[in-house]
Design an enzyme around this catalytic site. Structure first.
Site, mmCIF file in Angstrom:
data_model
loop_
_atom_site.group_PDB
_atom_site.id
_atom_site.type_symbol
_atom_site.label_atom_id
_atom_site.label_comp_id
_atom_site.label_asym_id
_atom_site.label_seq_id
_atom_site.Cartn_x
_atom_site.Cartn_y
_atom_site.Cartn_z
ATOM 1 N N GLU A 72 -4.332 25.491 39.476
ATOM 2 C CA GLU A 72 -2.983 26.054 39.413
ATOM 3 C C GLU A 72 -1.907 24.971 39.368
ATOM 4 O OE1 GLU A 72 -5.185 26.515 41.838
ATOM 5 O OE2 GLU A 72 -5.954 28.548 41.577
ATOM 6 N N SER A 92 -1.274 7.069 48.953
ATOM 7 C CA SER A 92 -0.889 7.926 47.838
ATOM 8 C C SER A 92 -2.087 8.785 47.489
ATOM 9 C CB SER A 92 -0.488 7.105 46.607
ATOM 10 O OG SER A 92 0.817 6.607 46.735
ATOM 11 N N HIS A 114 2.894 10.859 49.073
ATOM 12 C CA HIS A 114 3.074 9.418 49.257
ATOM 13 C C HIS A 114 3.612 9.239 50.673
ATOM 14 C CE1 HIS A 114 2.444 9.014 44.977
ATOM 15 N NE2 HIS A 114 3.336 9.965 44.797
#
Lengths: 135, 135
Positions: A62, A55, A68
């Site tokens: 931004e 993960s 994952h």
């Protein structure tokens, strides 16, 4: 319609599982994707899970990129959430799909923050002397 | 259908802008939401932007929570991405909506990682001796 953000929800099926399970590879791909999209990287955090799976998140000025991975299914879920007009999220998506050797990618694009139902173009960041809620 | 992940895309309009612009408040709300949802927190990263606006991510063992706030519009975009059956993303969503004093929330729920078109229930994490791509 005009929105504050653009959110690409990217489903990567049939990727190379060896890449999906390698922490450094996954991290480098997401960081490089952010750079190629012209993003300003703020922080990078990736974690490896037992027995496998990564993960990670790249926070950018931004907004963010997340991933994952499920190497056992050859699958990864990636999100590319961007704001402003200088960044190119589609460049990041293309790069990520190719870097994971993904054979079955899909992308859903969501607009986030459609503030004005009159389709007014609102600046990404404005500065008022007093904060106001837009109704 | 059975999927590896559940992703709540939460749009928070007409929030309290004073909360949206306060780094500690935003961070605490997301962390508390993760805890209330029964998540295992892995890392917490929040950043404040000039002139205002917060971006943050809580990486959890079960995936992530992210937020981006626009105090100038009284708006925040929140994502709650979870995997597994022990976590309660809806609890996190409810808590976040109330904590930001959001008057106009909306939630879209997306399934992420529908690996099997036969609607087979796949374990969140499995361990094979050899990694295989699921076709």
């Amino acid at each position: 319609m005009y929105a504050l953000g653009t959110h690409l929800l990217i489903e990567l099926k049939n990727c190379n599982p060896e890449i999906l399970k390698d922490l450094e590879s996954v991290k480098n791909i997401l960081v490089d994707a952010a750079k190629k999209a012209n993003a300003t990287i703020i922080s990078v955090n990736f974690h490896e899970f037992n027995p496998f799976g990564i993960s990670g998140v790249v926070v950018i000025a931004e907004s963010h990129l997340t991933i994952h991975t499920w190497p056992e299914y050859g699958f990864a879920a990636v999100d590319v959430f961007t704001c402003g007009e200088t960044i190119k999220p589609e460049i990041a998506a293309q790069y990520i799909i190719e870097a994971f050797e993904c054979k079955v990618p899909s992308i859903v694009e969501m607009k986030r923050g459609i503030i004005s139902h009159r389709n007014e173009k609102l600046p990404h960041k404005v500065c008022h002397e007093e904060l106001q809620v837009v109704y």
